[in-house]
Design an enzyme around this catalytic site. Structure first.
Site, PDB file in Angstrom:
ATOM      1  N   HIS A  78      45.160 103.781 -42.285  1.00 18.19           N
ATOM      2  CA  HIS A  78      45.712 103.614 -40.947  1.00 18.19           C
ATOM      3  C   HIS A  78      47.183 104.019 -40.871  1.00 18.19           C
ATOM      4  O   HIS A  78      47.721 104.201 -39.784  1.00 18.19           O
ATOM      5  CB  HIS A  78      45.534 102.155 -40.510  1.00 18.19           C
ATOM      6  N   SER A  84      47.000 104.215 -33.124  1.00 12.28           N
ATOM      7  CA  SER A  84      46.172 103.015 -33.086  1.00 12.28           C
ATOM      8  C   SER A  84      45.892 102.618 -31.644  1.00 12.28           C
ATOM      9  O   SER A  84      45.269 103.378 -30.907  1.00 12.28           O
ATOM     10  CB  SER A  84      46.862 101.902 -33.884  1.00 12.28           C
TER      11      SER A  84
END
Length: 682
Positions: free
Chosen positions: A657, A539
């Site tokens: 994610h 991320s």
């Protein structure tokens, strides 16, 4: 090996126009704009073609099957979660070993016997439906549970009768970034919602969050609107009810800046909220109350945090526990006291204070590590604590007050002798003289001869602290002789508000400098050498890896940017990306455009440069950091890479994610990552 034959990625002629600080127009070519549409036939064909290339390379790595086998063994151990109590019932998460998702269990005692209440593994054939939010009614008889599908952040809420073990007809859709807070009588709960997306479920921006009240037995269309601010589309709302059922508290958030407003009104009132904090000047976290007096953690005028009291009626504030030498990470009210969890050089300490703010005692922890969570009630002597470290599996404890003794409720047993390994902490010196801590995890008696395969991991953003936590995946790397290093960089929260601010906006380069400093320290002290050093981050950490490898390609042999924010000029155009501007700034701000463009990984790849062997990973359902970031980066990297080091992308389908990813897919992913590193850190 020879350079793989990569798919032919079309380069378009799209150009965006920005303005710099001098007011001049700057044209930026965006040749891969078409990859921003994840559902376009051309994008889908490109994904399939890239995966064919990466599968061919990854499946042929010499160590891959050995990693699959060893990681499966290491993951296969019972993982009891920390219990918490609602009414007379206790709840916990539990995975007996290799289940894709942990079960939710219920019992009449924190030691069990435990009964399965909800098994998310039955909700999908491949384990890609995960629990992503729980809320129990005060008496523990009703459970609101949120599920996410295929890794998306979108949450669907349902209600289960705990005694019967059956769902009701209640259904809440299009919720995100919020929990379920029950009314005291169990007749309904507050939740946060957005408008249903219109055809852009995974890429459309998320704004105008609303706070809603759902009454059991009624359709969602009849839910009551509690708060909405269409004049402030970036505001979000999280509800909390004080334990004495007196007040409804609302934390108003805006982006990821860790600054919030606090509004309060008497529960059941339909009058206006009293805005105790009516701007975004600091962080305020309400711990509980004693009548009209609230207890809060705040970093207002205290970068490392302090505990204050605030009278709802009079507005009077008092400092109860002043700012100390270490950052207050979190706290909880307990019977006759306050438990404080602080960070000292990126690991936790626990201290008990009385309600007058006087220190009573330190709580000894099992090792240098992390307290993941506390579960208690503000007038309860029963406290549960989850503790973990790199070589210490996450373990649930009961904390006995007031004496401070820790009692392990269960002790997880893993398939590895952790006594063969050790954790040390060292400090590097960054470019501007800043001291940068990092943990080194390795076999005991590590030979510092520069030949150790070493992975350096970092994050450095959003006030998030990297503290020691246990992971079977890391053990798999250590077991085959690898060294694991976690760097605590500016932009994180390890040393409070100022440490975070020093890695944001125009100071973001400090984060990359800190990371490079740790890498150079590892090389200078003989832990490893550039030929044996790899870097990894997820991320915002993917951005870190992308920036580090483009700025210092000579320093690393391999790079793993995972679900990374890699196009810094357009990140704010998708889903919740706009909320990250407090850390990054935005390219439509002339004052920030040049800073972002200077380190944006997509825009800083250069022809004729030999970059590290690179494995980019993403998920096709990532609606936090949309996969277009990774798609654009790998496309340009494959075009410009000089030499034979591979640059491939691993695009996992039906994943997002990372939260809620099934165990089976985690094992496959980490087998790919570790075997790739083992090959290219030779």
């Amino acid at each position: 090996m020879t350079n793989p034959s990569y798919p032919d990625t079309r380069r378009g002629d799209h150009v965006d126009v920005y303005r710099n600080e001098q007011g001049q127009e700057v044209q930026i070519h965006d040749p891969y704009r078409w990859l921003e549409d994840p559902d376009a036939p051309e994008t889908r064909a490109w994904v399939e073609a890239q995966n064919r290339v990466s599968d061919g390379i990854l499946n042929g790595l010499p160590a891959r099957q050995a990693y699959v086998q060893r990681l499966t063994e290491l993951w296969d151990y019972a993982r009891p979660g920390m219990p918490w109590r609602k009414g007379k019932r206790y709840f916990r998460h539990f995975n007996p070993g290799l289940l894709n998702q942990p079960k939710l269990q219920v019992a009449d005692s924190p030691r069990g016997p435990w009964t399965d209440l909800l098994d998310p593994n039955t909700l999908s054939a491949d384990g890609t439906v995960a629990l992503m939010g729980l809320g129990q009614s005060d008496d523990g008889s009703q459970l609101a549970y949120g599920t996410q599908s295929a890794g998306s952040d979108w949450v669907t809420w349902r209600v289960r009768d705990v005694q019967a073990g059956q769902d009701t007809a209640d259904l809440i859709e299009w919720s995100k970034f919020g929990g379920a807070t029950w009314l005291p009588d169990g007749s309904g709960f507050y939740y946060s919602a957005y408008d249903a997306p219109r055809g852009d479920t995974l890429t459309g921006t998320n704004r105008n969050q609303r706070l809603m009240l759902h009454r059991l037995g009624t359709p969602q269309g009849q839910d009551e609107l509690i708060l909405a601010r269409p004049d402030e589309p970036d505001w979000g709302f999280h509800a909390h009810i004080t334990e004495d059922d007196r007040y409804l508290l609302v934390s108003v958030w805006k982006g990821t800046a860790r600054m919030n407003q606090v509004w309060v009104r008497e529960l059941g009132s339909r009058g206006p909220f009293t805005e105790l904090v009516n701007d975004f000047r600091a962080s305020f976290n309400v711990l509980g109350n004693d009548g009209d007096t609230l207890y809060l953690i705040t970093d207002e005028d205290a970068p490392l945090g302090k505990i204050i009291t605030w009278n709802v009626r009079t507005g009077e504030q008092q400092t109860l526990i002043p700012e100390g030498a270490d950052k207050i990470d979190f706290a909880a009210l307990v019977k006759d006291g306050i438990l404080l969890v602080t960070l000292k050089d990126a690991s936790h300490r626990v201290t008990l204070y009385d309600r007058q703010g006087q220190k009573k005692r330190d709580i000894p922890l099992p090792a240098l590590g992390s307290v993941l969570s506390l579960a208690t009630h503000q007038d309860d002597a029963e406290v549960f604590l989850a503790f973990t470290s790199y070589l210490f599996p996450t373990t649930p404890y009961r904390l006995h007050l007031p004496d401070g003794d820790l009692e392990a409720l269960e002790q997880p047993a893993i398939n590895l002798d952790v006594n063969d390994f050790e954790v040390t902490q060292e400090f590097a010196t960054s470019r501007d003289g800043t001291r940068v801590p990092h943990f080194i995890v390795s076999r005991r008696g590590l030979k510092r001869d520069g030949t150790n395969r070493t992975l350096l991991y970092g994050y450095g953003g959003f006030n998030i602290s990297l503290t020691p936590t246990f992971s079977p995946s890391i053990l798999g790397w250590l077991d085959r002789g690898g060294v694991y290093v976690a760097a605590n960089l500016r932009g994180g929260g390890e040393y409070g508000k100022e440490w975070h601010a020093a890695g944001t906006l125009g100071r973001k380069q400090n984060v990359f400098d800190d990371f490079v400093a740790v890498a150079e320290h590892l090389i200078g002290t003989g832990v490893t050498s550039p030929a044996h050093l790899g870097i990894q981050g997820r991320s915002n950490g993917g951005l870190l890896v992308g920036a580090a490898m483009t700025q210092r390609p000579d320093l690393f042999a391999a790079a793993i940017p995972q679900v990374g924010v890699l196009d810094m000029l357009r990140y704010h155009e998708f889903t919740i990306g706009w909320a990250w501007a407090s850390d990054y700034g935005r390219s439509d701000d002339p004052g920030m455009f040049e800073a972002l463009h200077a380190y944006s990984p997509v825009h800083n790849l250069r022809e004729g440069v030999t970059y590290p062997a690179t494995l980019v990973t993403t998920g096709d359902h990532d609606d936090r950091v949309v996969p277009a970031h990774s798609y654009k980066f790998i496309s340009e990297l494959q075009r410009v890479q000089q030499g034979e080091k591979p640059t491939i992308i691993r695009i996992q389908v039906n994943t997002g994610h990372g939260a809620g990813k099934p165990t089976a897919l985690l094992i496959e992913e980490w087998a790919d990552v570790w075997s790739f590193l083992e090959k290219y850190l030779e």
